[in-house]
Every structure is written in C-alpha cells, then in structure tokens.
Design an enzyme around this catalytic site. Sequence first.
Site, short mmCIF file in Angstrom:
data_model
loop_
_atom_site.label_atom_id
_atom_site.label_comp_id
_atom_site.label_asym_id
_atom_site.label_seq_id
_atom_site.Cartn_x
_atom_site.Cartn_y
_atom_site.Cartn_z
N LYS A 231 -5.69 -3.97 7.17
CA LYS A 231 -6.34 -4.91 6.27
C LYS A 231 -7.66 -5.42 6.87
CE LYS A 231 -1.99 -6.60 4.17
NZ LYS A 231 -1.17 -7.84 3.96
N PHE B 287 -0.21 -17.26 -4.84
CA PHE B 287 -1.17 -16.78 -3.83
C PHE B 287 -1.91 -15.52 -4.26
CE2 PHE B 287 3.09 -15.14 -2.64
CZ PHE B 287 2.85 -13.78 -2.59
N ARG C 40 7.95 -0.70 9.03
CA ARG C 40 8.20 -2.12 8.73
C ARG C 40 8.68 -2.87 9.97
NH1 ARG C 40 6.50 -4.52 3.79
NH2 ARG C 40 8.04 -6.14 4.22
N THR D 179 6.66 -10.59 6.99
CA THR D 179 5.46 -10.90 6.20
C THR D 179 4.75 -12.14 6.71
OG1 THR D 179 6.59 -9.96 4.27
CG2 THR D 179 4.68 -11.39 3.84
N ARG E 167 2.35 -7.99 13.38
CA ARG E 167 2.07 -9.27 12.72
C ARG E 167 2.41 -10.46 13.63
NH1 ARG E 167 4.61 -7.71 6.80
NH2 ARG E 167 2.73 -6.81 5.87
N HIS F 23 -0.66 -3.68 5.91
CA HIS F 23 0.29 -3.49 4.83
C HIS F 23 1.17 -2.30 5.22
CE1 HIS F 23 2.07 -2.82 0.90
NE2 HIS F 23 1.84 -1.54 1.11
#
Length: 151
Positions: free
Chosen positions: A11, A59, A94, A100, A111, A128
Amino acid sequence: MAIEQTLILIKPDGLFRRLTGLTIDRLDSTGLEMVGAKMVSVSEDLAREHYKSLSDKPFFPNLIRYIRGEFHGLKDSRILALVYRGEGAIAKVRLIAGATNPEQAAPGTIRGSFGRITTAQQFENVIHASSDPVDAKREVELWFKPQEILA
Ligand code: UDP
Ligand code: MG
C-alpha cells in the site's frame, strides 16, 4: 493443502516508508513463489471495486483516499501489486501480514512491526492480502490480466 494464488498489495504507506524490499523478503521467506508483480496507479473506480464489500463502512471514504495515496502526498497514486502462489498461500500470507488493526497485530508480523493508526483513525497497515479463496480469485482477476501471471 490446495495450491492457491493470493493477491498482495504493498500500500502507499509501505512504498512511502521504503518498506518494499523488506515486505518482499518476508513474503519470499514463506517459500511461496512470486508469479506476478507490477506497479499500478490506482483509479477511483479500481479502489472502489477492490473494496466494494466495505462500501457501507464509515471508514470507506478515507480507505479509498488511503489506497490511492492521498495521505502520502503521492503525485500519482501507486501501489505494488503481487501474486504469490503455493500450498495454502492465502493463509500463509495472512499469517505474516498480521491482524487488520496494527495495534492488535502480533509483533514480528508486517502490520505488527510497521503498521500504525493515524490520528484520523485510519489503519495504515502496509499491505493488503486476500482473505479467502473467493476473494483471492476475484482480486487476482481484478488487478492482473491472465497473461501477466506466470504459469
Ligand atoms: N480499515 C480501517 N479501519 C477499520 C477496518 C479496516 O482503516 O476499522 C482499513 C485497513 O486499511 C484494512 C482495510 O480497511 O486493511 C480493509 O479492511 P478489511 O476488514 O478487509 O481488512 P484486511 O482484509 O485488510 O485485513
Ligand atoms: Mg479484507
């Protein structure tokens, strides 16, 4: 376990903060195979299509601005789109991506290590990653032409 393909997007925050190489290194360390890669300028339509299941979320407007690079001063919006393939590829990616919410993502995940929540409550979480086989198929077909993915 089935051989799967999964879509990864680095991203705008990942690109802006020069986390591209590090992210690819983590992806490669899964043992999965990179079979597609390209820089994409993200149109409003593409962003909305990609995140269409979230269009009713509060959002959503800022998510579209985020994925289009508007929070990172990018002159032309850009992300790096990748396809990785291999056994259990969706879950493997993942797992190393982490949760998230960057504050809930385990330390050592992409993350958890590099994501942040902005003062505007935007989750800037670097990548993502497709969440299930149905999403993965839809997303790979949305971002890549068949001939752009190696057999
Ligand atoms: N997002 C956010 N706030 C939320 C939930 C999601 O800013 O409360 C953003 C975040 O960047 C996330 C993206 O919206 O990666 C897509 O949300 P999703 O629930 O699909 O999470 P993901 O599949 O990316 O883990
Ligand atoms: Mg998702």
